[in-house]
Scaffold this motif. Structure first.
Motif, PDB file in Angstrom:
ATOM      1  N   HIS A 159      32.361  12.622  31.070  1.00 14.53           N
ATOM      2  CA  HIS A 159      31.737  11.655  32.004  1.00 14.53           C
ATOM      3  C   HIS A 159      32.698  11.185  33.099  1.00 14.53           C
ATOM      4  CE1 HIS A 159      28.194  11.392  29.396  1.00 14.53           C
ATOM      5  NE2 HIS A 159      29.060  11.408  28.397  1.00 14.53           N
ATOM      6  N   GLU A 174      32.155   4.744  25.944  1.00  9.38           N
ATOM      7  CA  GLU A 174      32.458   6.181  25.874  1.00  9.38           C
ATOM      8  C   GLU A 174      33.440   6.640  26.960  1.00  9.38           C
ATOM      9  OE1 GLU A 174      29.125   8.808  26.286  1.00  9.38           O
ATOM     10  OE2 GLU A 174      30.297  10.572  25.693  1.00  9.38           O
ATOM     11  N   HIS A 200      33.655  13.805  23.982  1.00  4.24           N
ATOM     12  CA  HIS A 200      32.594  12.811  24.167  1.00  4.24           C
ATOM     13  C   HIS A 200      32.496  11.900  22.951  1.00  4.24           C
ATOM     14  CE1 HIS A 200      30.302  14.278  27.767  1.00  4.24           C
ATOM     15  NE2 HIS A 200      31.144  15.298  27.565  1.00  4.24           N
ATOM     16  N   PHE A 201      31.689  10.855  23.120  1.00  2.06           N
ATOM     17  CA  PHE A 201      31.313  10.003  21.990  1.00  2.06           C
ATOM     18  C   PHE A 201      29.793   9.999  21.919  1.00  2.06           C
ATOM     19  CE2 PHE A 201      35.116   7.568  20.508  1.00  2.06           C
ATOM     20  CZ  PHE A 201      36.053   8.213  21.296  1.00  2.06           C
TER      21      PHE A 201
HETATM   22 ZN    ZN Z   1      28.864  11.901  26.364  1.00  3.21          ZN
END
Ligand code: ZN
Length: 265
Positions: A9, A25, A81-82
Protein backbone atom coordinates in the motif's frame (compact mmCIF):
# COMPACT_ATOMS: atom_id res chain seq x y z
CA UNK A 1 20.32 -13.71 -4.76
CA UNK A 2 18.20 -10.65 -5.65
CA UNK A 3 14.96 -10.14 -3.76
CA UNK A 4 12.33 -7.44 -4.22
CA UNK A 5 10.52 -6.33 -1.09
CA UNK A 6 7.31 -4.32 -1.18
CA UNK A 7 5.86 -2.67 1.91
CA UNK A 8 2.22 -2.98 0.89
CA UNK A 9 0.00 0.00 0.00
CA UNK A 10 0.78 3.72 0.06
CA UNK A 11 1.61 5.53 3.31
CA UNK A 12 -1.09 5.85 5.94
CA UNK A 13 -3.88 8.33 5.26
CA UNK A 14 -3.32 8.69 1.51
CA UNK A 15 -5.09 7.21 -1.52
CA UNK A 16 -4.39 3.49 -1.59
CA UNK A 17 -3.38 3.18 2.05
CA UNK A 18 -4.01 -0.05 3.92
CA UNK A 19 -6.51 -1.35 6.43
CA UNK A 20 -6.84 0.21 9.86
CA UNK A 21 -8.00 -1.60 12.99
CA UNK A 22 -6.08 -2.21 16.19
CA UNK A 23 -3.08 -1.82 13.89
CA UNK A 24 -2.46 0.46 10.91
CA UNK A 25 -1.50 -1.71 7.93
CA UNK A 26 0.45 0.96 6.01
CA UNK A 27 2.55 1.83 9.06
CA UNK A 28 3.24 -1.77 10.11
CA UNK A 29 4.10 -3.04 6.63
CA UNK A 30 6.82 -0.39 6.61
CA UNK A 31 8.08 -1.23 10.10
CA UNK A 32 8.31 -4.91 9.19
CA UNK A 33 9.31 -4.46 5.55
CA UNK A 34 12.27 -2.15 6.06
CA UNK A 35 13.60 -4.44 8.81
CA UNK A 36 13.25 -7.40 6.43
CA UNK A 37 15.33 -5.46 3.88
CA UNK A 38 17.95 -4.65 6.53
CA UNK A 39 18.20 -8.27 7.70
CA UNK A 40 18.38 -9.60 4.14
CA UNK A 41 21.20 -7.21 3.26
CA UNK A 42 23.03 -8.39 6.38
CA UNK A 43 22.68 -11.93 5.04
CA UNK A 44 24.32 -10.86 1.77
CA UNK A 45 21.12 -10.66 -0.28
CA UNK A 46 20.74 -7.90 -2.88
CA UNK A 47 17.51 -6.12 -2.00
CA UNK A 48 15.34 -4.02 -4.29
CA UNK A 49 12.87 -1.79 -2.48
CA UNK A 50 9.60 -2.08 -4.42
CA UNK A 51 7.60 0.19 -2.12
CA UNK A 52 5.45 3.00 -3.55
CA UNK A 53 4.46 5.60 -0.93
CA UNK A 54 2.21 7.90 -2.99
CA UNK A 55 -0.11 7.34 -5.92
CA UNK A 56 -3.25 9.07 -7.13
CA UNK A 57 -5.10 5.78 -7.52
CA UNK A 58 -4.96 2.24 -6.10
CA UNK A 59 -4.30 0.77 -9.54
CA UNK A 60 -1.53 3.32 -10.07
CA UNK A 61 0.07 2.19 -6.83
CA UNK A 62 -0.10 -1.48 -7.82
CA UNK A 63 1.36 -0.77 -11.27
CA UNK A 64 4.29 1.20 -9.81
CA UNK A 65 5.05 -1.63 -7.38
CA UNK A 66 5.15 -4.23 -10.14
CA UNK A 67 7.13 -1.96 -12.46
CA UNK A 68 9.80 -1.64 -9.77
CA UNK A 69 9.82 -5.42 -9.31
CA UNK A 70 10.03 -6.19 -13.01
CA UNK A 71 12.79 -3.65 -13.65
CA UNK A 72 15.20 -6.11 -12.00
CA UNK A 73 15.94 -9.79 -12.62
CA UNK A 74 14.57 -10.84 -9.21
CA UNK A 75 14.84 -14.33 -7.80
CA UNK A 76 11.88 -13.61 -5.57
CA UNK A 77 9.35 -10.82 -5.11
CA UNK A 78 7.75 -10.43 -1.67
CA UNK A 79 4.84 -8.13 -0.86
CA UNK A 80 4.12 -7.54 2.81
CA UNK A 81 0.57 -6.89 3.96
CA UNK A 82 -1.69 -7.19 6.98
CA UNK A 83 -5.06 -8.89 6.80
CA UNK A 84 -8.49 -7.60 7.79
CA UNK A 85 -12.04 -8.85 7.87
CA UNK A 86 -11.82 -11.01 10.98
CA UNK A 87 -9.62 -14.04 11.50
CA UNK A 88 -6.38 -14.95 13.14
CA UNK A 89 -2.90 -15.77 11.96
CA UNK A 90 -0.57 -15.61 8.99
CA UNK A 91 -1.28 -16.59 5.41
CA UNK A 92 0.81 -16.46 2.27
CA UNK A 93 -0.48 -16.04 -1.28
CA UNK A 94 1.41 -17.45 -4.25
CA UNK A 95 0.66 -17.83 -7.95
CA UNK A 96 -1.84 -20.71 -8.27
CA UNK A 97 -1.23 -21.47 -4.59
CA UNK A 98 2.14 -22.96 -5.52
CA UNK A 99 3.86 -24.39 -2.46
CA UNK A 100 7.54 -23.55 -2.29
CA UNK A 101 10.03 -23.64 0.53
CA UNK A 102 10.22 -19.91 1.31
CA UNK A 103 6.43 -19.58 1.43
CA UNK A 104 6.16 -22.60 3.72
CA UNK A 105 8.91 -21.25 5.97
CA UNK A 106 7.16 -17.90 6.37
CA UNK A 107 4.12 -19.71 7.80
CA UNK A 108 6.27 -22.02 9.94
CA UNK A 109 8.51 -19.27 11.30
CA UNK A 110 5.50 -17.09 12.10
CA UNK A 111 3.87 -20.07 13.85
CA UNK A 112 7.04 -20.33 15.91
CA UNK A 113 6.28 -16.80 17.13
CA UNK A 114 2.72 -17.82 18.06
CA UNK A 115 0.74 -16.83 14.96
CA UNK A 116 -1.76 -19.36 13.64
CA UNK A 117 -0.57 -20.95 10.39
CA UNK A 118 -3.35 -20.33 7.85
CA UNK A 119 -1.21 -21.82 5.11
CA UNK A 120 -0.46 -21.02 1.49
CA UNK A 121 -3.36 -19.83 -0.68
CA UNK A 122 -4.04 -19.11 -4.32
CA UNK A 123 -3.08 -15.50 -5.03
CA UNK A 124 -3.43 -15.56 -8.82
CA UNK A 125 -6.13 -12.89 -8.64
CA UNK A 126 -3.81 -10.47 -6.82
CA UNK A 127 -2.27 -7.92 -9.19
CA UNK A 128 1.23 -7.97 -7.69
CA UNK A 129 1.33 -11.78 -7.80
CA UNK A 130 -0.17 -12.08 -11.29
CA UNK A 131 1.91 -9.36 -12.94
CA UNK A 132 5.33 -9.80 -11.37
CA UNK A 133 7.77 -11.77 -13.51
CA UNK A 134 9.69 -13.37 -10.67
CA UNK A 135 8.38 -16.06 -8.37
CA UNK A 136 6.36 -14.16 -5.82
CA UNK A 137 4.56 -14.32 -2.51
CA UNK A 138 2.27 -11.93 -0.69
CA UNK A 139 2.43 -12.26 3.07
CA UNK A 140 -0.54 -11.34 5.24
CA UNK A 141 1.30 -11.01 8.56
CA UNK A 142 -1.78 -11.04 10.81
CA UNK A 143 -5.19 -9.38 11.18
CA UNK A 144 -5.27 -5.66 11.99
CA UNK A 145 -8.88 -5.92 13.17
CA UNK A 146 -8.47 -8.91 15.50
CA UNK A 147 -7.41 -7.74 18.93
CA UNK A 148 -5.59 -10.94 19.91
CA UNK A 149 -3.54 -10.83 16.69
CA UNK A 150 -2.72 -7.16 17.26
CA UNK A 151 -1.73 -7.88 20.87
CA UNK A 152 0.51 -10.76 19.78
CA UNK A 153 2.02 -8.59 17.05
CA UNK A 154 2.81 -5.83 19.55
CA UNK A 155 4.20 -8.31 22.06
CA UNK A 156 6.45 -10.10 19.56
CA UNK A 157 7.43 -6.86 17.82
CA UNK A 158 8.14 -5.93 14.22
CA UNK A 159 11.84 -6.83 14.52
CA UNK A 160 11.25 -10.48 15.42
CA UNK A 161 8.61 -10.78 12.71
CA UNK A 162 11.02 -9.29 10.19
CA UNK A 163 13.61 -11.82 11.36
CA UNK A 164 11.13 -14.68 10.84
CA UNK A 165 10.33 -13.46 7.31
CA UNK A 166 13.93 -12.73 6.28
CA UNK A 167 15.06 -16.14 7.56
CA UNK A 168 12.28 -17.75 5.49
CA UNK A 169 13.30 -15.82 2.36
CA UNK A 170 16.85 -17.20 2.54
CA UNK A 171 15.42 -20.66 3.24
CA UNK A 172 16.18 -20.82 6.92
CA UNK A 173 14.07 -22.05 9.74
CA UNK A 174 14.16 -19.32 12.34
CA UNK A 175 16.59 -19.93 15.16
CA UNK A 176 14.58 -20.83 18.19
CA UNK A 177 15.02 -18.55 21.11
CA UNK A 178 13.93 -19.28 24.63
CA UNK A 179 10.97 -17.41 25.96
CA UNK A 180 11.57 -15.46 29.18
CA UNK A 181 9.75 -18.08 31.28
CA UNK A 182 11.67 -20.95 29.63
CA UNK A 183 14.86 -19.04 30.34
CA UNK A 184 13.94 -18.53 34.01
CA UNK A 185 13.02 -22.23 34.31
CA UNK A 186 16.35 -23.27 32.82
CA UNK A 187 18.25 -20.91 35.10
CA UNK A 188 16.44 -22.36 38.14
CA UNK A 189 17.24 -25.94 37.03
CA UNK A 190 20.90 -25.10 36.57
CA UNK A 191 21.18 -23.47 40.00
CA UNK A 192 19.45 -26.45 41.66
CA UNK A 193 21.79 -28.89 39.92
CA UNK A 194 24.80 -26.78 40.86
CA UNK A 195 23.71 -26.78 44.51
CA UNK A 196 23.34 -30.59 44.38
CA UNK A 197 26.80 -30.98 42.89
CA UNK A 198 28.21 -28.75 45.65
CA UNK A 199 26.65 -30.95 48.34
CA UNK A 200 27.97 -34.12 46.68
CA UNK A 201 31.45 -32.67 46.27
CA UNK A 202 31.40 -31.73 49.92
CA UNK A 203 30.45 -35.30 50.90
CA UNK A 204 33.14 -36.77 48.67
CA UNK A 205 35.67 -34.34 50.11
CA UNK A 206 34.77 -35.39 53.65
CA UNK A 207 35.16 -39.09 52.77
CA UNK A 208 38.49 -38.54 51.07
CA UNK A 209 39.75 -36.10 53.69
CA UNK A 210 38.41 -37.25 57.05
CA UNK A 211 38.81 -34.78 59.90
CA UNK A 212 41.67 -35.85 62.15
CA UNK A 213 41.85 -34.63 65.74
CA UNK A 214 45.37 -34.64 67.16
CA UNK A 215 44.79 -32.59 70.26
CA UNK A 216 42.08 -31.95 72.80
CA UNK A 217 41.59 -28.39 71.71
CA UNK A 218 38.97 -26.12 70.16
CA UNK A 219 38.91 -28.18 66.96
CA UNK A 220 37.66 -31.24 68.77
CA UNK A 221 33.87 -31.47 69.19
CA UNK A 222 32.74 -30.73 72.77
CA UNK A 223 30.81 -34.00 73.02
CA UNK A 224 34.06 -35.96 72.67
CA UNK A 225 36.51 -33.95 74.80
CA UNK A 226 35.75 -35.45 78.19
CA UNK A 227 35.80 -39.01 76.86
CA UNK A 228 39.06 -38.52 74.96
CA UNK A 229 40.65 -36.94 78.03
CA UNK A 230 39.60 -40.00 80.08
CA UNK A 231 40.99 -42.40 77.43
CA UNK A 232 44.33 -40.56 77.38
CA UNK A 233 44.50 -40.42 81.20
CA UNK A 234 43.85 -44.14 81.40
CA UNK A 235 46.39 -45.00 78.73
CA UNK A 236 43.71 -46.39 76.37
CA UNK A 237 44.91 -44.14 73.59
CA UNK A 238 48.43 -42.93 73.26
CA UNK A 239 49.67 -40.18 71.04
CA UNK A 240 52.16 -40.98 68.26
CA UNK A 241 54.26 -37.92 68.99
CA UNK A 242 52.63 -36.00 66.18
CA UNK A 243 49.23 -36.07 67.85
CA UNK A 244 46.42 -38.43 68.73
CA UNK A 245 45.34 -39.12 65.15
CA UNK A 246 41.66 -39.56 65.97
CA UNK A 247 39.00 -39.54 63.26
CA UNK A 248 35.23 -39.26 63.95
CA UNK A 249 34.82 -43.02 64.40
CA UNK A 250 37.62 -43.14 66.95
CA UNK A 251 36.15 -40.18 68.84
CA UNK A 252 32.88 -42.05 69.05
CA UNK A 253 34.71 -45.18 70.26
CA UNK A 254 36.29 -43.14 73.06
CA UNK A 255 32.85 -41.90 74.08
CA UNK A 256 31.44 -45.45 74.13
CA UNK A 257 34.33 -46.70 76.28
CA UNK A 258 34.04 -43.77 78.65
CA UNK A 259 30.30 -44.33 79.15
CA UNK A 260 30.80 -48.07 79.52
CA UNK A 261 33.39 -47.48 82.26
CA UNK A 262 30.87 -45.38 84.14
CA UNK A 263 28.15 -48.04 84.01
CA UNK A 264 30.62 -50.68 85.18
CA UNK A 265 31.60 -48.71 88.25
ZN1 ZN B 1 -3.08 -5.05 2.26
Amino acid sequence: MIVGINCGHTVSGTVGSGAVGFLNESNETRRVGYKVMEYLRAKGVTVVDCTDDYSSTVSGNLKKIVDKANAQPLDLFVSIHFNSGGGRGTEVYTYNGEVFKQAELVCENMAELGFINRGIKNGSNLYVIRRSNARSMLIEVCFVDTESDADLYNEVGADRIAEAISDAIVGEKMEEELTMSQYEELKQMISEQTARVDVLQNEVYKIENPMIYNYIDDNMPDWAKEAVRWCVDNGIIVGTGSGLGLDDTKLWTCVVMYRLSKTLK
